[in-house]
Design an enzyme around this catalytic site. Structure first.
Site: not given
Ligand code: PMP
Length: 405
Positions: A122, A199, A202, A225, A363
């Site tokens: 991401h 990270d 998910q 999430k 993203c």
């Molecule tokens: N890493 C991953 C794998 C994600 O799916 C996301 C959110 N889509 C993020 C980082 C970023 O998370 P946040 O926007 O809650 O900071």
């Protein structure tokens, strides 16, 4: 017994019509819905206990502080961290990774060093490292993945050198659904003395996490999430690293003493929590953890696994639709494309039928560049989704794909 009806009854937002259809919420990888218990906790905080934490001796401030610190202990227990002082409350994954990139980077990264991430990260686990490497004249390296969305572990091994100072990897890919072999990655990195950041954006909501069993060095996740509110998240790090890292932001709470000449910093975890924290969000995160634990994260995992299997086989049978990301181990999300259609068209048509999916690059632009597509349509599941919702969505998709054939 997994009582799906009782779970669904706890989520008020699910019980509404969108364009005259029952809402089918398949956008859980972007954010999950909140159970009434979490909503009530926020209302309770603002109606009964609200007061700034850590600085007051009056009753409300003590209540508020106790609730905040209780949440920290709940997080510690949920991810099996050795110490609650290692739990830093942040806004979410993005802030957690920026904090590590900044503070770890300040302490440990110098010109010529290398950081390894994967090509499926991401942007939140990519851009902060890019920025750090730019600042420090260090180099960012990428573990490639194949057309199934599986990381090339041999390439990872080959990219490690004495210059490698950190590995940062997504546990479960938000765009491909791949469950990465993080234990193996951590073991390989550690055999070279390299720390690893995971990270968990998910994974925290889909599978049990034990940071001690994983033996990672940092683990980050976002509350929103995992059925908690927005604006609260976690950075867990091994005390031995956190102690050596300088503060990220300056301000209230992160100091021990301030004179006009000199500042000394507070101990962990406060050293990394400058300013008024989102204590209401932290408390609600604790309530979300209670909620998940009441159902059982293993039961949630089993339920969601069956949704993934069922949806995958149904989608595979839709003519003109192809799944992007076919790793043998997947969780949470299924990306797909439809022949002749832009993903946004699919998202719009489904929305008219009450189905919320996400379309675009999620993203993860380099993933889209790899597959040479503008984006994907993505279904992602939460604990409250059902087989009949998948049936309904696939019926609609069957008709939609025929329109574009
Ligand atoms: N890493 C991953 C794998 C994600 O799916 C996301 C959110 N889509 C993020 C980082 C970023 O998370 P946040 O926007 O809650 O900071």
């Amino acid at each position: 017994m997994y009582n799906i009806n009782s779970i669904r009854n706890d989520f008020p937002i699910l019980h509404q019509k969108i364009h005259n259809h029952d809402l089918v919420y398949f956008d859980n990888a972007a954010t999950t819905q909140k159970p009434q218990q979490v909503i009530d906790a926020i209302v309770h905080s603002y109606t009964k206990t609200n007061s700034n934490i850590h600085r007051g001796i009056h009753t409300l401030s003590q209540l508020s502080t106790n609730m905040y610190e209780k949440a920290r202990k709940q997080v510690q227990q949920f991810i099996h961290a050795p110490k609650s002082e290692e739990i830093i409350f942040t806004k979410g994954v993005t802030e957690s990774i920026n904090l590590i990139a900044h503070s770890f980077g300040e302490a440990f990264i110098k010109a010529g060093d290398e950081i390894i991430i994967s090509a499926m990260e991401h942007h939140s686990n990519m851009v902060p490292w890019h920025m750090l490497c730019e600042r420090k004249q260090a180099t960012l390296r990428f573990i490639p993945f194949n057309s199934d969305g599986v990381l090339d572990i041999e390439a990872f091994k080959n990219s490690i050198s004495e210059k490698t100072k950190l590995v940062s990897i997504v546990h479960i890919s938000n765009s491909l659904g791949t469950v990465n072999p993080i234990s193996e990655i951590i073991e390989i990195a550690h055999s070279h003395g390299i720390p690893v950041c995971i990270d968990g954006a998910q994974s925290i909501q889909h599978t049990p996490i034990d940071v001690q069993a994983l033996d990672c060095d940092f683990f980050v996740f976002s509350g929103h999430k995992m059925y908690a509110p927005t604006g609260i998240g976690v950075l867990w790090g091994k005390e031995s690293w956190l102690e050596k890292m300088p503060p990220y932001q300056g301000g209230g709470d992160m100091i021990e003493t301030v004179t006009l000449e000199k500042i000394t910093y507070n101990t962990l975890p406060f050293k990394f929590e400058a300013g008024t924290s989102n204590y209401v969000g932290a408390h609600a995160l604790g309530v979300a953890i209670d909620y998940i634990q009441h159902i059982g994260i293993q039961h949630i995992e089993t339920h969601e696994h069956s949704l993934m299997e069922y949806a995958t086989s149904k989608l595979q049978n839709i003519e003109g639709l192809s799944i992007i990301g076919n790793a043998p181990k997947k969780a949470g999300a299924i990306s797909f494309k439809v022949q002749g259609a832009h993903p946004a068209d699919i998202g719009q048509i489904l929305d008219k039928k009450g189905i919320a999916i996400r379309t675009g690059t999620h993203c993860t632009e380099p993933v889209m560049q790899f597959f040479n597509i503008p984006g994907t349509a993505r279904m992602s599941f939460g604990m409250y989704n059902t087989i009949s919702e998948i049936d309904y969505c696939c019926d609609v998709l069957n008709k939609v794909t025929r329109m574009f054939l």
